[in-house]
Design a protein around this motif. Structure first.
Motif, PDB file in Angstrom:
ATOM      1  N   GLU A 212       0.296   6.844   2.449  1.00  0.00           N
ATOM      2  CA  GLU A 212      -0.885   7.679   2.627  1.00  0.00           C
ATOM      3  C   GLU A 212      -2.139   6.840   2.825  1.00  0.00           C
ATOM      4  OE1 GLU A 212       1.387   8.059   0.120  1.00  0.00           O
ATOM      5  OE2 GLU A 212       2.363   9.813   1.003  1.00  0.00           O
ATOM      6  N   HIS A 213      -2.260   5.761   2.039  1.00  0.00           N
ATOM      7  CA  HIS A 213      -3.440   4.907   2.163  1.00  0.00           C
ATOM      8  C   HIS A 213      -3.475   4.239   3.537  1.00  0.00           C
ATOM      9  CE1 HIS A 213      -6.844   2.605   0.724  1.00  0.00           C
ATOM     10  NE2 HIS A 213      -6.287   1.520   1.232  1.00  0.00           N
TER      11      HIS A 213
ATOM     12  N   LEU B  67       0.847  -1.191   0.000  1.00  0.00           N
ATOM     13  CA  LEU B  67       0.000   0.000   0.000  1.00  0.00           C
ATOM     14  C   LEU B  67       0.880   1.237   0.000  1.00  0.00           C
ATOM     15  CD1 LEU B  67      -2.500  -0.961   2.864  1.00  0.00           C
ATOM     16  CD2 LEU B  67      -2.908  -1.144   0.414  1.00  0.00           C
TER      17      LEU B  67
ATOM     18  N   ASN C 114      -4.468   6.699   6.094  1.00  0.00           N
ATOM     19  CA  ASN C 114      -5.916   6.931   6.040  1.00  0.00           C
ATOM     20  C   ASN C 114      -6.687   5.811   6.734  1.00  0.00           C
ATOM     21  OD1 ASN C 114      -5.732   9.367   4.723  1.00  0.00           O
ATOM     22  ND2 ASN C 114      -6.061   8.505   2.688  1.00  0.00           N
TER      23      ASN C 114
ATOM     24  N   ASN D 163     -10.307   5.783   5.496  1.00  0.00           N
ATOM     25  CA  ASN D 163     -10.627   4.663   4.609  1.00  0.00           C
ATOM     26  C   ASN D 163     -10.763   3.412   5.450  1.00  0.00           C
ATOM     27  OD1 ASN D 163     -10.223   6.360   2.419  1.00  0.00           O
ATOM     28  ND2 ASN D 163      -8.198   5.554   1.946  1.00  0.00           N
TER      29      ASN D 163
END
Length: 99
Positions: free
Chosen positions: A30-31, A27, A34, A40
């Motif tokens: 940033e993901h 990943l 989140n 997310n």
């Protein structure tokens, strides 16, 4: 359950940076950030990859058992998982001697 907080708790208790875990799971930083901030929600497949990278099961991820433990104890338990039975016996003897 706060999945993001649990993920961050498990990651930090193992002294894994968010970048290192993101790279291991495939990943972006940033993901993963989140996900930790609950911006997310991870898919089940992504959560399984995260658990694999943290060397835990999904059941352990959703267990509250560790959350009451200090991070140092959680790290020790994680280290013990990789020991051989002989090493565990020596460690047990050492701990008994320290008491």
């Amino acid at each position: 359950m706060d999945i993001g907080a649990r993920l961050k708790e498990l990651r930090t208790s193992r002294n894994i940076t968010i970048t290192a875990l993101a790279n291991k799971v495939g990943l972006t930083r940033e993901h993963l950030s989140n996900i930790e901030r609950n911006v997310n929600m991870p898919s089940l497949q992504t959560l399984q990859k995260i658990c694999d990278a943290l060397d835990i099961t999904l059941a352990e991820f959703f267990s509250d058992e560790d959350s009451a433990m200090p991070p140092e104890i959680t790290r020790l338990l994680q280290e013990v998982k990789d020991l051989t039975p002989e090493q565990i016996e020596k460690l047990t003897d050492f701990i008994k001697a320290m008491k």
